[in-house]
Scaffold this motif. Structure first.
Motif: not given
Length: 308
Positions: A66-84
């Motif tokens: 459940i958290p694994f899939c949630l993190c994948i969705i958020l990582a693919k969403s562009g939310l972390f595009d500015n993370v180094l």
């Protein structure tokens, strides 16, 4: 966003298209959307009688996915595009081999990730008590974390994409946090609320990476320090000579994991580390860190069951 139901891809896209939405509010909504389901499942474990035949492997897998899939969705969403994150092979000392396929571009650094899968599978099937015991639940969750972590790192190296790089960093945090959760269970017994809060805060702490380039490093340092401190403390109160040996090996492996990774490029100047580089050996240390953490924590549980 309706906080009474699950997070949908539309909700994630809405967050991406409207950046003015406060990040803290969004994460709070994500947290509360999934809290009810996880808490209901965790409470179900608490209500089962010891003689109930509960499939702990299945429960553990669901609670990891459940958290694994949630993190994948958020990582693919562009939310972390500015993370180094590192997105080129220049950050690794091992030389790429052009004629090999992408998933073996750096053969040693890629293939070492099989170690996580092998080690996690070994512990998943290792019996430490009754199959329906909560001790097995904690072991199985940790094992599934290791099994899923290996492919994420492999995909990161083969694709050099942002989402796998973010997930590689992100998943490290709840893995270290699980040591704290497991130690709390050993000391104080089963507490679904503690499990949920600790792991949720750990996952949310990756948000620090959005606000500063050293945000992830800060969160990771806190997780590592917390895991080591908790392990030393519980060793004093519940351990013996065997668990002490496993704790020492786990801490040494953790030190090797951090130091060898940081010195990857510097060590490559020595011929000993030109093929099997510092990054490769850091992954070996990470796998050993996992293994000795298993030995330490299951040893404490086995000692407690014998005492009971």
């Amino acid at each position: 966003m309706d906080v009474g139901g699950p997070i949908t891809s539309y909700d994630v896209c809405h967050m991406t298209l409207f950046p003015e939405m406060n990040f803290a509010i969004f994460l709070a909504e994500v947290f509360f959307c999934h809290t009810r389901f996880l808490l209901r499942n965790l409470l179900a474990l608490k209500l089962h009688r010891p003689t109930s035949q509960v499939n702990m492997v299945r429960v553990a897998l669901v609670h990891v996915l459940i958290p694994f899939c949630l993190c994948i969705i958020l990582a693919k969403s562009g939310l972390f595009d500015n993370v180094l994150v590192d997105l080129t092979y220049d950050h690794y000392a091992e030389k790429t081999i052009e004629w090999l396929p992408a998933f073996l571009a750096m053969p040693f650094n890629c293939l070492v990730n099989l170690g996580y899968i092998v080690m996690g599978t070994f512990w998943l099937f290792k019996r430490i008590g009754p199959c329906d015991s909560r001790e097995c639940y904690f072991k199985d969750v940790f094992a599934f974390m290791a099994i899923l972590y290996g492919p994420i790192q492999w995909i990161r190296l083969s694709s050099l994409s942002r989402a796998p790089a973010v997930l590689d960093q992100w998943f490290t945090l709840p893995i270290f946090a699980w040591v704290l959760v497991w130690c709390h269970f050993t000391e104080h017994g089963w507490s679904p609320l503690h499990v949920l809060i600790t792991e949720s805060l750990s996952i949310l702490s990756y948000g620090l990476a959005l606000f500063h380039d050293l945000g992830f490093d800060t969160a990771l340092a806190c997780h590592v320090a917390g895991a080591v401190f908790t392990g030393v403390r519980i060793q004093k109160s519940h351990g013996d000579a065997t668990t002490l040996r496993h704790l020492v090996f786990a801490v040494l492996s953790c030190t090797g994991f951090v130091v060898l990774k940081l010195l990857d490029l510097s060590l490559a100047q020595n011929w000993l580390f030109r093929n099997l580089t510092g990054h490769f050996w850091s992954k070996v240390c990470d796998i050993l860190q996992f293994h000795f953490s298993f030995c330490f924590l299951t040893g404490l549980n086995t000692k407690g069951m014998k005492t009971s």
